[in-house]
Scaffold this motif. Structure first.
Motif, PDB file in Angstrom:
ATOM      1  N   LEU A  70       0.810  -1.218   0.000  1.00 29.15           N
ATOM      2  CA  LEU A  70       0.000   0.000   0.000  1.00 29.15           C
ATOM      3  C   LEU A  70       0.842   1.267   0.000  1.00 29.15           C
ATOM      4  O   LEU A  70       0.547   2.219  -0.713  1.00 29.15           O
ATOM      5  CB  LEU A  70      -0.902   0.012   1.243  1.00 29.15           C
ATOM      6  N   ALA A  71       1.895   1.269   0.807  1.00 22.52           N
ATOM      7  CA  ALA A  71       2.735   2.467   0.915  1.00 22.52           C
ATOM      8  C   ALA A  71       3.264   2.878  -0.450  1.00 22.52           C
ATOM      9  O   ALA A  71       3.292   4.072  -0.790  1.00 22.52           O
ATOM     10  CB  ALA A  71       3.888   2.219   1.891  1.00 22.52           C
ATOM     11  N   ASP A  72       3.660   1.894  -1.265  1.00 19.83           N
ATOM     12  CA  ASP A  72       4.193   2.202  -2.602  1.00 19.83           C
ATOM     13  C   ASP A  72       3.103   2.764  -3.515  1.00 19.83           C
ATOM     14  O   ASP A  72       3.334   3.730  -4.253  1.00 19.83           O
ATOM     15  CB  ASP A  72       4.814   0.950  -3.224  1.00 19.83           C
ATOM     16  N   SER A  73       1.923   2.156  -3.473  1.00 17.62           N
ATOM     17  CA  SER A  73       0.814   2.621  -4.306  1.00 17.62           C
ATOM     18  C   SER A  73       0.397   4.040  -3.922  1.00 17.62           C
ATOM     19  O   SER A  73       0.161   4.896  -4.792  1.00 17.62           O
ATOM     20  CB  SER A  73      -0.396   1.696  -4.168  1.00 17.62           C
ATOM     21  N   MET A  90       1.890   8.231   4.042  1.00 17.98           N
ATOM     22  CA  MET A  90       2.227   7.156   3.090  1.00 17.98           C
ATOM     23  C   MET A  90       3.074   6.087   3.788  1.00 17.98           C
ATOM     24  O   MET A  90       2.858   4.894   3.630  1.00 17.98           O
ATOM     25  CB  MET A  90       3.022   7.680   1.893  1.00 17.98           C
ATOM     26  N   SER A  91       4.040   6.544   4.569  1.00 20.77           N
ATOM     27  CA  SER A  91       4.955   5.612   5.238  1.00 20.77           C
ATOM     28  C   SER A  91       4.251   4.800   6.319  1.00 20.77           C
ATOM     29  O   SER A  91       4.721   3.727   6.700  1.00 20.77           O
ATOM     30  CB  SER A  91       6.125   6.382   5.861  1.00 20.77           C
ATOM     31  N   ALA A  92       3.122   5.328   6.800  1.00 15.48           N
ATOM     32  CA  ALA A  92       2.413   4.657   7.897  1.00 15.48           C
ATOM     33  C   ALA A  92       1.346   3.679   7.413  1.00 15.48           C
ATOM     34  O   ALA A  92       0.585   3.142   8.208  1.00 15.48           O
ATOM     35  CB  ALA A  92       1.777   5.711   8.804  1.00 15.48           C
ATOM     36  N   CYS A  93       1.283   3.457   6.111  1.00 16.04           N
ATOM     37  CA  CYS A  93       0.298   2.499   5.578  1.00 16.04           C
ATOM     38  C   CYS A  93       0.497   1.120   6.202  1.00 16.04           C
ATOM     39  O   CYS A  93       1.634   0.682   6.389  1.00 16.04           O
ATOM     40  CB  CYS A  93       0.460   2.361   4.057  1.00 16.04           C
ATOM     41  N   PRO A  94      -0.593   0.422   6.487  1.00 16.17           N
ATOM     42  CA  PRO A  94      -0.454  -0.946   7.005  1.00 16.17           C
ATOM     43  C   PRO A  94       0.033  -1.896   5.903  1.00 16.17           C
ATOM     44  O   PRO A  94       0.030  -1.537   4.727  1.00 16.17           O
ATOM     45  CB  PRO A  94      -1.880  -1.306   7.419  1.00 16.17           C
ATOM     46  N   TYR A  95       0.445  -3.080   6.320  1.00 16.82           N
ATOM     47  CA  TYR A  95       0.820  -4.089   5.324  1.00 16.82           C
ATOM     48  C   TYR A  95      -0.402  -4.457   4.501  1.00 16.82           C
ATOM     49  O   TYR A  95      -1.528  -4.443   4.998  1.00 16.82           O
ATOM     50  CB  TYR A  95       1.390  -5.340   6.004  1.00 16.82           C
ATOM     51  N   ARG A  96      -0.160  -4.770   3.270  1.00 15.42           N
ATOM     52  CA  ARG A  96      -1.224  -5.089   2.321  1.00 15.42           C
ATOM     53  C   ARG A  96      -2.211  -6.119   2.867  1.00 15.42           C
ATOM     54  O   ARG A  96      -3.421  -5.908   2.868  1.00 15.42           O
ATOM     55  CB  ARG A  96      -0.572  -5.593   1.026  1.00 15.42           C
ATOM     56  N   ASN A  97      -1.696  -7.246   3.338  1.00  9.81           N
ATOM     57  CA  ASN A  97      -2.561  -8.327   3.809  1.00  9.81           C
ATOM     58  C   ASN A  97      -3.444  -7.889   4.972  1.00  9.81           C
ATOM     59  O   ASN A  97      -4.619  -8.235   5.049  1.00  9.81           O
ATOM     60  CB  ASN A  97      -1.727  -9.551   4.217  1.00  9.81           C
ATOM     61  N   ASP A  98      -2.849  -7.119   5.894  1.00 11.62           N
ATOM     62  CA  ASP A  98      -3.609  -6.644   7.055  1.00 11.62           C
ATOM     63  C   ASP A  98      -4.755  -5.738   6.614  1.00 11.62           C
ATOM     64  O   ASP A  98      -5.870  -5.804   7.143  1.00 11.62           O
ATOM     65  CB  ASP A  98      -2.692  -5.865   8.015  1.00 11.62           C
ATOM     66  N   PHE A  99      -4.481  -4.895   5.634  1.00 14.82           N
ATOM     67  CA  PHE A  99      -5.487  -3.942   5.142  1.00 14.82           C
ATOM     68  C   PHE A  99      -6.652  -4.668   4.480  1.00 14.82           C
ATOM     69  O   PHE A  99      -7.818  -4.448   4.824  1.00 14.82           O
ATOM     70  CB  PHE A  99      -4.827  -2.982   4.149  1.00 14.82           C
ATOM     71  N   TYR A 100      -6.352  -5.557   3.546  1.00 21.23           N
ATOM     72  CA  TYR A 100      -7.424  -6.226   2.797  1.00 21.23           C
ATOM     73  C   TYR A 100      -8.247  -7.157   3.684  1.00 21.23           C
ATOM     74  O   TYR A 100      -9.447  -7.330   3.464  1.00 21.23           O
ATOM     75  CB  TYR A 100      -6.855  -6.970   1.587  1.00 21.23           C
ATOM     76  N   THR A 101      -7.616  -7.746   4.690  1.00 18.08           N
ATOM     77  CA  THR A 101      -8.348  -8.607   5.625  1.00 18.08           C
ATOM     78  C   THR A 101      -9.443  -7.813   6.343  1.00 18.08           C
ATOM     79  O   THR A 101     -10.523  -8.328   6.638  1.00 18.08           O
ATOM     80  CB  THR A 101      -7.381  -9.213   6.659  1.00 18.08           C
ATOM     81  N   LYS A 102      -9.166  -6.523   6.593  1.00 17.73           N
ATOM     82  CA  LYS A 102     -10.141  -5.669   7.292  1.00 17.73           C
ATOM     83  C   LYS A 102     -11.294  -5.245   6.381  1.00 17.73           C
ATOM     84  O   LYS A 102     -12.295  -4.711   6.849  1.00 17.73           O
ATOM     85  CB  LYS A 102      -9.443  -4.419   7.840  1.00 17.73           C
ATOM     86  N   LEU A 103     -11.146  -5.440   5.082  1.00 18.97           N
ATOM     87  CA  LEU A 103     -12.178  -4.980   4.136  1.00 18.97           C
ATOM     88  C   LEU A 103     -13.272  -6.013   3.898  1.00 18.97           C
ATOM     89  O   LEU A 103     -14.291  -5.715   3.280  1.00 18.97           O
ATOM     90  CB  LEU A 103     -11.535  -4.611   2.788  1.00 18.97           C
ATOM     91  N   GLY A 104     -13.046  -7.240   4.392  1.00 19.32           N
ATOM     92  CA  GLY A 104     -14.051  -8.291   4.227  1.00 19.32           C
ATOM     93  C   GLY A 104     -13.396  -9.658   4.291  1.00 19.32           C
ATOM     94  O   GLY A 104     -12.211  -9.806   3.986  1.00 19.32           O
TER      95      GLY A 104
END
Length: 206
Positions: A129-132, A157-171
């Motif tokens: 996420l941070a890169d995007s 931007m630097s404080a974005c969570p890890y990708r997997n953690d973020f998407y897990t929270k979305l559903g």
């Protein structure tokens, strides 16, 4: 900040009060974007920043909500002239004021930033996420930010969570999360394209 509660079998998109997918666009009237639904959808989108979880994203969220309020205030002041976003701004500019029109300019930039970041991330399953978000920031908001504001957004931007953690929270169902987000972001992109062309046109200048 309370944790977002997503019903079983649903995704974050279902928790939005208003989705960009359902914002009316009047193609026969110069792609006029319905004011109330657009502002509700923009406000709903900001809950995404809560899921990103860092207080570093508070300035991004607050900036967008502040601009939504400027447009709502104008809508309340002149409801008959504010059925769609473009007319709201045109009629405000006739009064030699530009508070809401300037609010739209910044809101569109914020929406484009969010849309580009999430669209790129959904399309690239290995990108963090941070890169995007960093890439999207560079091409949308950064050129318009002062040297005082840039570090605040860079910290987010630097404080974005890890990708997997973020998407897990979305559903829970990740395939559904991806498909729902793809449809939602395509609708957002369409509206951003329409309104970006408007705010960059001569009739939206003050």
């Amino acid at each position: 900040m309370s944790a977002l509660s997503i019903p079983e079998g649903a995704t974050i998109v279902h928790t939005f009060k208003q989705s960009f997918v359902d914002v009316p666009i009047d193609a026969e009237n110069g792609n006029a974007v319905a004011t109330t639904q657009f502002l509700d959808a923009a406000e709903s989108l900001t809950t995404m920043f809560d899921v990103l979880g860092s207080v570093a994203f508070s300035p991004v969220k607050n900036d967008m909500l502040g601009n939504v309020k400027k447009l709502r205030d104008r809508q309340l002041a002149a409801p008959a002239e504010s059925g769609n976003i473009q007319d709201l701004c045109r009629n405000e500019l006739k009064t030699k004021k530009h508070t809401a029109t300037e609010g739209l300019l910044w809101l569109v930039r914020g929406l484009e930033f969010t849309c580009l970041a999430l669209s790129a991330n959904v399309a690239k399953p290995t990108e963090e996420l941070a890169d995007s978000f960093r890439t999207a920031y560079g091409s949308t908001l950064k050129p318009h930010h002062s040297f005082l504001i840039k570090p605040v957004f860079s910290a987010a931007m630097s404080a974005c969570p890890y990708r997997n953690d973020f998407y897990t929270k979305l559903g829970a169902d990740q395939e559904k999360v991806t498909s729902d987000l793809t449809v939602y972001l395509a609708a957002l992109q369409k509206i951003v394209t329409i309104l970006k062309a408007f705010v960059e046109s001569k009739e939206a200048k003050w």
